[in-house]
Scaffold this motif. Structure first.
Motif, PDB file in Angstrom:
ATOM      1  N   MET A   1      -3.087  18.672 -16.040  1.00  0.00           N
ATOM      2  CA  MET A   1      -3.523  19.422 -14.847  1.00  0.00           C
ATOM      3  C   MET A   1      -4.985  19.855 -15.050  1.00  0.00           C
TER       4      MET A   1
ATOM      5  N   LYS B   1      -8.017  14.567 -11.812  1.00  0.00           N
ATOM      6  CA  LYS B   1      -7.388  13.343 -11.286  1.00  0.00           C
ATOM      7  C   LYS B   1      -7.527  13.206  -9.762  1.00  0.00           C
TER       8      LYS B   1
ATOM      9  N   ASP C   1       2.260  13.341  -6.577  1.00  0.00           N
ATOM     10  CA  ASP C   1       2.796  14.667  -6.244  1.00  0.00           C
ATOM     11  C   ASP C   1       3.031  14.802  -4.732  1.00  0.00           C
TER      12      ASP C   1
ATOM     13  N   PHE D   1      12.763  17.657 -10.359  1.00  0.00           N
ATOM     14  CA  PHE D   1      11.393  17.220 -10.066  1.00  0.00           C
ATOM     15  C   PHE D   1      11.081  15.923 -10.819  1.00  0.00           C
ATOM     16  N   ARG D   2      11.465  15.864 -12.099  1.00  0.00           N
ATOM     17  CA  ARG D   2      11.176  14.668 -12.911  1.00  0.00           C
ATOM     18  C   ARG D   2      11.921  13.440 -12.374  1.00  0.00           C
TER      19      ARG D   2
ATOM     20  N   GLY E   1       1.044  13.034 -11.530  1.00  0.00           N
ATOM     21  CA  GLY E   1       1.127  14.400 -12.051  1.00  0.00           C
ATOM     22  C   GLY E   1       0.926  14.390 -13.564  1.00  0.00           C
ATOM     23  N   GLY E   2       0.520  15.531 -14.105  1.00  0.00           N
ATOM     24  CA  GLY E   2       0.172  15.624 -15.524  1.00  0.00           C
ATOM     25  C   GLY E   2       1.292  15.332 -16.508  1.00  0.00           C
ATOM     26  N   GLY E   3       2.545  15.369 -16.041  1.00  0.00           N
ATOM     27  CA  GLY E   3       3.656  15.131 -16.977  1.00  0.00           C
ATOM     28  C   GLY E   3       4.240  13.744 -16.846  1.00  0.00           C
TER      29      GLY E   3
ATOM     30  N   ARG F   1       0.979  25.548  -9.685  1.00  0.00           N
ATOM     31  CA  ARG F   1       1.460  24.811 -10.845  1.00  0.00           C
ATOM     32  C   ARG F   1       2.600  25.580 -11.513  1.00  0.00           C
ATOM     33  N   PRO F   2       3.826  25.229 -11.163  1.00  0.00           N
ATOM     34  CA  PRO F   2       4.981  25.998 -11.642  1.00  0.00           C
ATOM     35  C   PRO F   2       5.098  26.074 -13.158  1.00  0.00           C
ATOM     36  N   LEU F   3       4.605  25.065 -13.876  1.00  0.00           N
ATOM     37  CA  LEU F   3       4.742  25.101 -15.333  1.00  0.00           C
ATOM     38  C   LEU F   3       3.940  26.248 -15.938  1.00  0.00           C
TER      39      LEU F   3
ATOM     40  N   ARG G   1       1.721  16.804 -25.458  1.00  0.00           N
ATOM     41  CA  ARG G   1       1.499  15.601 -24.647  1.00  0.00           C
ATOM     42  C   ARG G   1       0.436  14.660 -25.191  1.00  0.00           C
TER      43      ARG G   1
HETATM   44  C1  S3P Z   1       2.775  18.806 -13.805  1.00  0.00           C
HETATM   45  C2  S3P Z   1       1.570  18.620 -13.170  1.00  0.00           C
HETATM   46  C3  S3P Z   1       1.406  18.744 -11.712  1.00  0.00           C
HETATM   47  C4  S3P Z   1       2.747  18.500 -11.006  1.00  0.00           C
HETATM   48  C5  S3P Z   1       3.803  19.382 -11.572  1.00  0.00           C
HETATM   49  C6  S3P Z   1       4.026  19.126 -13.061  1.00  0.00           C
HETATM   50  C7  S3P Z   1       2.851  18.642 -15.281  1.00  0.00           C
HETATM   51  O1  S3P Z   1       0.455  17.790 -11.249  1.00  0.00           O
HETATM   52  O2  S3P Z   1       3.121  17.159 -11.119  1.00  0.00           O
HETATM   53  O3  S3P Z   1       3.444  20.711 -11.337  1.00  0.00           O
HETATM   54  O4  S3P Z   1       3.970  18.469 -15.804  1.00  0.00           O
HETATM   55  O5  S3P Z   1       1.789  18.678 -15.930  1.00  0.00           O
HETATM   56  P1  S3P Z   1      -1.126  17.911 -11.533  1.00  0.00           P
HETATM   57  O6  S3P Z   1      -1.366  17.378 -12.907  1.00  0.00           O
HETATM   58  O7  S3P Z   1      -1.722  17.029 -10.476  1.00  0.00           O
HETATM   59  O8  S3P Z   1      -1.498  19.341 -11.384  1.00  0.00           O
END
Ligand code: S3P
Length: 169
Positions: A10, A14, A33, A56-57, A78-80, A117-119, A136
């Motif tokens: 995040m 990107k 996303d 979500f995953r 997304g970042g994950g 960003r919920p995480l 990561r």
């Molecule tokens: C996440 C990143 C978010 C989004 C979600 C989970 C992550 O996307 O997919 O909140 O796990 O790093 P961005 O990287 O676009 O913020």
């Protein structure tokens, strides 16, 4: 033209880089996303709050599976996303993967209060970001190319990517 797939933590740029890159190349820009939100019928925050990260995953993997092969698009994930091996394999088949990185300080200043960003709601932002980055890092290293965006503007990063893809496509 192969798809250009942007991944990375995040706040590494990107979406802004992806949009500018797509504009320069005159191709479509897709953000996974946004596809997840469409598919889930609600925002990312709500998906996490109502159904949890696991759900979500699952949506994320489904959306990645449906991405077209070599459609010549710029895709931001997304970042994950690439932490999951099967997502990584699907993405490798679908395009050239470029991972954007940045220092913890740059990430924190770019994500602001992290409301979307919920995480980050899981604790102190600096600790969450540092911890997740450490976990990561080995996955991000599996990208085809890595660009550190810490001290770079959007245009500079876009130009680096154009150089990379110019020699690859
Ligand atoms: C996440 C990143 C978010 C989004 C979600 C989970 C992550 O996307 O997919 O909140 O796990 O790093 P961005 O990287 O676009 O913020």
């Amino acid at each position: 033209m192969k798809n250009i797939i942007l991944t990375g933590f995040m706040g590494t740029g990107k979406s802004s880089v992806g949009k500018r890159l797509a504009h320069e190349l005159n191709v479509r820009f897709v953000d996974t996303d946004e596809l997840i939100e469409k598919r889930g019928g609600m925002g990312i925050n709500e998906i996490f709050a109502q159904f949890g990260e696991e759900h979500f995953r699952q949506l994320e993997s489904a959306v990645i599976e449906e991405l077209p092969l070599s459609a010549g698009m710029v895709i931001s994930t997304g970042g994950g996303a690439i932490v999951n091996q099967s997502n990584l394999e699907m993405l490798k088949r679908k395009g050239i993967i470029i991972c954007l990185t940045a220092s913890v300080d740059a990430i924190l200043s770019r994500i602001g209060n992290g409301d979307e960003r919920p995480l980050l709601a899981k604790g102190d932002s600096r600790e969450v970001v540092s911890g997740l980055l450490k976990l990561r890092e080995p996955f991000y290293k599996k990208a085809d190319f890595i660009i550190d965006t810490t001290a770079k503007g959007i245009k500079e990063v876009v130009n680096e990517i154009l150089k990379i893809v110019g020699s690859k496509q």
